[in-house]
Scaffold this active site. Structure first.
Site, short mmCIF file in Angstrom:
data_model
loop_
_atom_site.label_atom_id
_atom_site.label_comp_id
_atom_site.label_asym_id
_atom_site.label_seq_id
_atom_site.Cartn_x
_atom_site.Cartn_y
_atom_site.Cartn_z
N LYS A 28 -32.17 22.97 -81.63
CA LYS A 28 -32.03 22.39 -82.98
C LYS A 28 -32.79 23.24 -84.00
CE LYS A 28 -31.28 17.74 -81.27
NZ LYS A 28 -31.87 16.49 -80.78
N GLN A 62 -37.09 13.00 -81.27
CA GLN A 62 -36.33 13.26 -80.05
C GLN A 62 -36.51 12.11 -79.04
OE1 GLN A 62 -34.24 16.00 -79.53
NE2 GLN A 62 -33.63 14.88 -77.70
N ASP A 112 -30.30 11.08 -87.57
CA ASP A 112 -29.67 10.66 -86.32
C ASP A 112 -28.81 9.41 -86.55
OD1 ASP A 112 -29.86 12.13 -84.01
OD2 ASP A 112 -31.83 11.37 -83.43
#
Ligand code: NAD
Length: 296
Positions: A54, A98, A121
């Site tokens: 990422k 994460q 997200d």
């Protein structure tokens, strides 16, 4: 019939190029550089690989990447303090924590402490509610990538019968909401669904998001249907480590009209959509028009 293969790798490269183009324009015309902060707690090897990837792709499209690596025994208070700091930082437009988090941390509490406008997200309860009510939200990356590929292949999805196999909060449920938003008739199937083969056989669009190796055989697929395989199953076959989907590709490719492979289908689209969401969040934060074709 042999299916057209939907090349997620090529599609993701196009999305990244589009993002990079707009990032360059933002910088030139407005002096703004979108920033993505990624928070990793602990040393889970798969998470480390994702975070590295990422960060690398964020920089490649011209955005700023801020990585925060915290020890596995970081307290909830310290993590929430960091998120609060990132929420207030004007250089940070997107925040991603994460998952999974170490067991002692409350995932729901942590995710819901992110500013919804920076929740790239799309897991914050406000974004879930906004998506569910058809309002402007941050959309979870994996389903957004699936939607982009479906729209690209079909144009309009209106009136199509779609079956989503899997009802998780990160893939199945938001995928179903997005398909509903595009006027599909949507069925969500799951581990308790009765006669799954029959349910799948009626679908024009099948999205498989279960995590069970090749559980959807080709003879469940309606002739000409579009198959999106989200599943990632790591196996050893012929002495090699491989990634295999939830769909039995060899038999499904003979019946479907179009199909995403594993690897090289949905996977590459997920990070591309994370970059797209960061750009969208940056545009919204600055009152600028949203990038076209990169949102739901
Ligand atoms: P999950 O474990 O949270 O959910 C799985 C779902 O499958 C559950 O809702 C369950 O009801 C359903 N299910 C289980 N057994 C079933 C059965 N026999 N028949 C029908 N449904 C059944 O998983 P998830 O997080 O939604 O991920 C699903 C898969 O997608 C995994 O393989 C994961 O690795 C993969 N994934 C891929 C990406 C990507 O970027 N490509 C992103 C996220 C998840």
């Amino acid at each position: 019939m042999v299916a057209q293969v939907i090349d997620g790798k090529a599609f993701a490269a196009r999305v990244r190029a589009q993002v990079a183009d707009q990032v360059a324009r933002l910088k030139e015309e407005n002096g703004i550089i979108p920033g993505l902060a990624v928070v990793l707690v602990g040393e889970d090897p798969a998470s480390q690989v994702y975070v590295r990837s990422k960060g690398k792709q964020t920089v490649e499209v011209g955005m700023n990447s801020y990585e925060h690596k915290l020890d596995a025994d970081t307290s909830e208070e310290d993590l929430l303090t960091l998120i609060d700091k990132l929420n207030k930082d004007p250089a940070v437009h997107g925040i991603l924590v994460q998952l999974p988090l170490p067991k002692h941390l409350n995932e729901d509490l942590v995710i819901n402490s992110i500013d919804p406008a920076k929740d790239v997200d799309g897991f914050h309860i406000s974004n879930v509610g906004l998506l569910g009510t058809g309002q402007k939200s941050m959309v979870p990356c994996t389903p957004l990538g699936c939607l982009m590929m479906l729209r690209d292949y079909h144009g309009s999805l209106s009136g199509m019968n779609a079956v989503v196999i899997g009802r998780s909060n990160i893939v199945g449920k938001p995928m179903a909401q997005l398909l509903l938003g595009d006027s599909c008739t949507v069925t969500i199937a799951h581990s308790r669904t009765k006669d799954l083969p029959d349910v799948v056989r009626r679908a024009d669009i099948v999205v498989a998001a279960v995590g069970r190796l090749e559980m959807v055989p080709g003879d469940w697929i309606k002739e000409g249907a579009t198959v999106i395989d989200v599943g990632i199953n790591r196996i050893e076959r012929d002495g090699k480590n491989k990634l295999v989907g939830d769909v039995d590709y060899a038999s499904a490719v003979e019946r479907a009209g179009a199909i995403t492979p594993v690897p090289g289908g949905v996977g590459p689209m997920t990070i591309a959509c994370l970059l797209a969401n960061t750009l969208t969040a940056c545009c919204r934060a600055n009152g600028l028009p949203e990038p076209e074709g990169l949102t739901a």
